[in-house]
Design a protein around this motif. Structure first.
Motif, PDB file in Angstrom:
ATOM      1  N   TYR A 356     -59.672 -33.427  89.814  1.00  9.04           N
ATOM      2  CA  TYR A 356     -61.069 -33.853  89.901  1.00  9.04           C
ATOM      3  C   TYR A 356     -61.731 -33.460  88.582  1.00  9.04           C
ATOM      4  CZ  TYR A 356     -66.031 -33.882  91.169  1.00  9.04           C
ATOM      5  OH  TYR A 356     -67.376 -34.123  91.199  1.00  9.04           O
ATOM      6  N   SER A 357     -62.415 -34.414  87.941  1.00  5.60           N
ATOM      7  CA  SER A 357     -63.039 -34.109  86.653  1.00  5.60           C
ATOM      8  C   SER A 357     -64.357 -34.852  86.516  1.00  5.60           C
ATOM      9  CB  SER A 357     -62.103 -34.487  85.496  1.00  5.60           C
ATOM     10  OG  SER A 357     -61.852 -35.887  85.476  1.00  5.60           O
ATOM     11  N   THR A 358     -65.247 -34.275  85.723  1.00  7.09           N
ATOM     12  CA  THR A 358     -66.512 -34.924  85.366  1.00  7.09           C
ATOM     13  C   THR A 358     -66.839 -34.570  83.917  1.00  7.09           C
ATOM     14  OG1 THR A 358     -68.093 -33.144  85.841  1.00  7.09           O
ATOM     15  CG2 THR A 358     -67.355 -34.465  87.716  1.00  7.09           C
ATOM     16  N   CYS A 359     -67.712 -35.364  83.316  1.00  6.13           N
ATOM     17  CA  CYS A 359     -68.248 -35.010  81.998  1.00  6.13           C
ATOM     18  C   CYS A 359     -69.663 -34.461  82.193  1.00  6.13           C
ATOM     19  CB  CYS A 359     -68.230 -36.195  81.040  1.00  6.13           C
ATOM     20  SG  CYS A 359     -69.022 -37.693  81.653  1.00  6.13           S
ATOM     21  N   SER A 360     -69.813 -33.642  83.215  1.00 12.88           N
ATOM     22  CA  SER A 360     -71.101 -33.044  83.561  1.00 12.88           C
ATOM     23  C   SER A 360     -71.042 -31.529  83.398  1.00 12.88           C
ATOM     24  CB  SER A 360     -71.470 -33.373  85.010  1.00 12.88           C
ATOM     25  OG  SER A 360     -72.581 -32.606  85.442  1.00 12.88           O
ATOM     26  N   LEU A 361     -72.199 -30.944  83.095  1.00  5.64           N
ATOM     27  CA  LEU A 361     -72.321 -29.494  82.996  1.00  5.64           C
ATOM     28  C   LEU A 361     -72.916 -28.884  84.260  1.00  5.64           C
ATOM     29  CD1 LEU A 361     -73.851 -29.297  79.394  1.00  5.64           C
ATOM     30  CD2 LEU A 361     -71.441 -29.125  80.023  1.00  5.64           C
ATOM     31  N   CYS A 362     -73.311 -29.704  85.208  1.00  2.44           N
ATOM     32  CA  CYS A 362     -74.097 -29.248  86.355  1.00  2.44           C
ATOM     33  C   CYS A 362     -73.208 -28.707  87.475  1.00  2.44           C
ATOM     34  CB  CYS A 362     -74.954 -30.399  86.897  1.00  2.44           C
ATOM     35  SG  CYS A 362     -76.071 -31.102  85.656  1.00  2.44           S
ATOM     36  N   ALA A 407     -65.464 -27.071  79.688  1.00  3.17           N
ATOM     37  CA  ALA A 407     -65.339 -27.277  78.248  1.00  3.17           C
ATOM     38  C   ALA A 407     -66.729 -27.511  77.677  1.00  3.17           C
ATOM     39  CB  ALA A 407     -64.436 -28.486  77.954  1.00  3.17           C
ATOM     40  N   SER A 408     -66.914 -27.134  76.428  1.00  5.00           N
ATOM     41  CA  SER A 408     -68.203 -27.336  75.768  1.00  5.00           C
ATOM     42  C   SER A 408     -67.991 -27.313  74.261  1.00  5.00           C
ATOM     43  CB  SER A 408     -69.201 -26.243  76.166  1.00  5.00           C
ATOM     44  OG  SER A 408     -68.830 -25.003  75.581  1.00  5.00           O
ATOM     45  N   PRO A 409     -68.921 -27.878  73.496  1.00  4.01           N
ATOM     46  CA  PRO A 409     -68.784 -27.840  72.037  1.00  4.01           C
ATOM     47  C   PRO A 409     -68.697 -26.414  71.495  1.00  4.01           C
ATOM     48  CG  PRO A 409     -70.476 -29.410  72.685  1.00  4.01           C
ATOM     49  CD  PRO A 409     -70.096 -28.651  73.920  1.00  4.01           C
ATOM     50  N   GLU A 410     -69.426 -25.501  72.124  1.00  6.43           N
ATOM     51  CA  GLU A 410     -69.480 -24.140  71.606  1.00  6.43           C
ATOM     52  C   GLU A 410     -68.192 -23.362  71.871  1.00  6.43           C
ATOM     53  OE1 GLU A 410     -73.317 -25.892  72.270  1.00  6.43           O
ATOM     54  OE2 GLU A 410     -71.726 -25.466  73.729  1.00  6.43           O
ATOM     55  N   THR A 411     -67.582 -23.567  73.047  1.00  5.01           N
ATOM     56  CA  THR A 411     -66.438 -22.738  73.432  1.00  5.01           C
ATOM     57  C   THR A 411     -65.079 -23.388  73.188  1.00  5.01           C
ATOM     58  OG1 THR A 411     -66.529 -23.571  75.703  1.00  5.01           O
ATOM     59  CG2 THR A 411     -67.778 -21.555  75.204  1.00  5.01           C
ATOM     60  N   THR A 412     -65.018 -24.711  73.219  1.00  5.59           N
ATOM     61  CA  THR A 412     -63.722 -25.394  73.089  1.00  5.59           C
ATOM     62  C   THR A 412     -63.725 -26.498  72.040  1.00  5.59           C
ATOM     63  OG1 THR A 412     -64.322 -26.887  74.917  1.00  5.59           O
ATOM     64  CG2 THR A 412     -63.085 -24.896  75.482  1.00  5.59           C
ATOM     65  N   LEU A 413     -64.836 -26.679  71.336  1.00  2.78           N
ATOM     66  CA  LEU A 413     -64.959 -27.725  70.302  1.00  2.78           C
ATOM     67  C   LEU A 413     -64.685 -29.116  70.868  1.00  2.78           C
ATOM     68  CD1 LEU A 413     -63.438 -26.206  67.021  1.00  2.78           C
ATOM     69  CD2 LEU A 413     -65.837 -26.520  67.641  1.00  2.78           C
ATOM     70  N   THR A 414     -65.167 -29.349  72.076  1.00  2.00           N
ATOM     71  CA  THR A 414     -65.019 -30.653  72.730  1.00  2.00           C
ATOM     72  C   THR A 414     -66.350 -31.033  73.353  1.00  2.00           C
ATOM     73  OG1 THR A 414     -64.448 -29.758  74.901  1.00  2.00           O
ATOM     74  CG2 THR A 414     -62.635 -30.043  73.338  1.00  2.00           C
ATOM     75  N   GLY A 415     -66.390 -32.197  73.953  1.00  2.00           N
ATOM     76  CA  GLY A 415     -67.539 -32.541  74.759  1.00  2.00           C
ATOM     77  C   GLY A 415     -67.579 -31.669  76.005  1.00  2.00           C
ATOM     78  N   GLY A 416     -68.725 -31.672  76.698  1.00  2.00           N
ATOM     79  CA  GLY A 416     -68.841 -30.904  77.934  1.00  2.00           C
ATOM     80  C   GLY A 416     -68.022 -31.539  79.042  1.00  2.00           C
ATOM     81  N   PHE A 417     -67.257 -30.725  79.777  1.00  7.62           N
ATOM     82  CA  PHE A 417     -66.353 -31.282  80.778  1.00  7.62           C
ATOM     83  C   PHE A 417     -66.072 -30.252  81.862  1.00  7.62           C
ATOM     84  CE2 PHE A 417     -62.983 -34.332  81.894  1.00  7.62           C
ATOM     85  CZ  PHE A 417     -63.496 -35.501  81.336  1.00  7.62           C
ATOM     86  N   PHE A 418     -65.620 -30.736  83.020  1.00  6.68           N
ATOM     87  CA  PHE A 418     -65.210 -29.873  84.132  1.00  6.68           C
ATOM     88  C   PHE A 418     -63.941 -30.458  84.738  1.00  6.68           C
ATOM     89  CE2 PHE A 418     -64.964 -29.126  88.682  1.00  6.68           C
ATOM     90  CZ  PHE A 418     -65.095 -27.739  88.770  1.00  6.68           C
TER      91      PHE A 418
END
Length: 466
Positions: A356-362, A407-418
């Motif tokens: 299960y994945s999303t490109c959401s931070l929520c 995932a996030s730009p700050e921690t993984t150098l990618t887009g935000g993801f779950f």
């Protein structure tokens, strides 16, 4: 001028959620995509200002044949852009009749808001800040080529290959015409941010897929074995589907569903270009797909990447100012659909593994959805701990949530993801484990193993580093 018509069409497509600005621009037939992309992004950034000026000036009432999206593009160009220098044709003549009134309304708006510059009219949060610079990730499509051949091609074009990265810092400091192999995914090349490869012949021939690293993780973690049956529940635009096909080596079957006919048509084009032959597309709501249908009796793997707020997408702030903070009402509606889809997916009788994945931070679309689905099928599925060295984990909202990935730009150098990986508690021995995951990724990695270690296969590579 064709530019303005193309820009208006892209704006209309974004508003009707046919795709992102970048996707629609590069999917258009307009030749100068950089010019089109810049015009659409700037028009969208000033959308609220333009709407106010157009309404106050009564432009659409005076020009009844002028459509709203075209009006927005033209007024941006007249007041805030190039000003129709060296072109404009009939549109320039049309806007000339209203130029004085439009300029007067823009000036009045500045006075009302107590500002002197156009940029100051932008609402708080709509001015692009110093967005994190993430690299350009390029997945080599192994259905058509291999990493070594792609690397050699770029080297012949004057790029300098720096080998396999050993840390995120290697990716962060990439510059110029240097590129690397990603430290985790063996088919992922990494170029400096803003490297534009949309016109590259390998991309246009389907040998390369421009796909963010975080977006590559779902298929990699699902790890379907060649010959198996996979269900891609909300498949468009198709990058993850093409990745699944590559992992399957076009052997087996992918059942891919999406409800949007236009997105599905674009996906069919993408899959054909990528050489995918094992996928069956269907314009259908996944919730209407019956788990008892004999066609899906052998489906052991499901990838569920449902519609979400997109709050982790870096481009979304530019394309839809304020989209990083979706309303509570929208989050509630999205989360309701996401949980129904996940619960539905878990009812497929032969299912063994699901991502299960999303490109959401929520949290509402991520940990809360997974927790709710697990509570509705207690003891049947469990969260699998994957990529233990991945630096960004799920929020600790329930026991086991740390097994999820963020995932996030700050921690993984990618887009935000779950990402969450679920497997059936009683895993059948008939489900093969693929070598693509490596020792730290296999579902059985968390169980106590007292058996003697088997020697690695000849030529096997060490576990990937993150």
């Amino acid at each position: 001028m064709a530019l303005y018509g193309a820009a208006a069409a892209v704006l209309a497509g974004v508003e009707s959620r046919q795709g992102s600005i970048k996707g629609l621009v590069y999917g258009s037939r307009f030749q100068n995509v950089k010019q089109l992309y810049a015009l659409v992004c700037e028009t969208q950034r000033y959308a609220a200002v333009l709407d106010a000026v157009i309404a106050s000036a009564g432009l659409l009432r005076a020009e009844k044949k002028l459509r709203p999206h075209m009006a927005k593009v033209l007024v941006y160009e007249l007041l805030l852009g190039r000003g129709f220098r060296g072109g404009g044709g009939r549109w320039k003549a049309l806007l000339a009749r209203h130029q004085a009134r439009l300029k007067a309304e823009l000036a009045r708006l500045k006075v009302q808001r107590g500002v002197s510059r156009n940029e100051d009219l932008l609402e708080v949060g709509s001015t692009p800040g110093p967005a994190p610079q993430i690299p350009r990730f390029v997945r080599v499509n192994t259905l058509k080529t291999c990493s070594d051949d792609a690397i050699d091609y770029f080297k012949r074009q004057g790029f300098s290959y720096q080998g396999r990265a050993s840390s995120l810092e290697d990716l962060r400091t990439l510059k110029g015409k240097h590129f690397l192999l990603d430290p985790l995914l063996p088919e992922l090349l990494v170029f400096p941010a803003h490297t534009d490869l949309h016109e590259h012949p390998l991309y246009q021939a389907g040998h390369l897929i421009l796909q963010d690293k975080a977006s590559c993780l779902p298929a990699m973690l699902l790890a379907p074995a060649p010959g198996s049956h996979v269900l891609d529940a909300c498949a468009a635009p198709g990058n993850k589907t093409s990745h699944l096909a590559a992992l399957l080596k076009n052997q087996g079957k992918i059942f891919a569903f999406d409800l949007d006919a236009k997105r599905l048509a674009s996906m069919a084009t993408l899959l054909a270009r990528a050489g995918v032959s094992c996928c069956e597309l269907a314009e259908k709501d996944f919730l209407a797909v019956s788990p008892s249908d004999p066609r899906y009796s052998q489906v052991q793997y499901i990838l569920l990447d449902p519609s979400c707020s997109g709050s982790g997408m870096l481009s979304r702030q530019l394309e839809e100012p304020g989209a990083g903070t979706p309303s509570k009402e929208r989050l509630h509606a999205l989360a309701g659909f996401q949980q129904r889809a996940l619960c539905h997916a878990l009812t497929f009788p032969s299912l063994q593994r699901l991502v299960y994945s999303t490109c959401s931070l929520c949290q509402e679309e991520n940990e809360d959805v997974v927790q709710g689905a697990l509570q509705k099928s207690p003891g049947t599925f469990r969260l699998v701990p994957v990529l233990p060295s991945w630096p960004h984990r799920g929020l600790g909202t329930f026991p086991g949530a740390e097994h999820c990935l963020r995932a996030s730009p700050e921690t993984t150098l990618t887009g935000g993801f779950f990402i969450a990986v679920l497997e059936r508690v009683e895993v059948s021995s008939s489900v093969p484990q693929t070598e693509t995951l490596g020792p730290e990724l296999t579902p059985s990695s968390t169980r106590k193993r007292k058996k003697r270690r088997r020697k690695p296969a000849a030529g096997a590579s060490p576990p990937p580093r993150t």
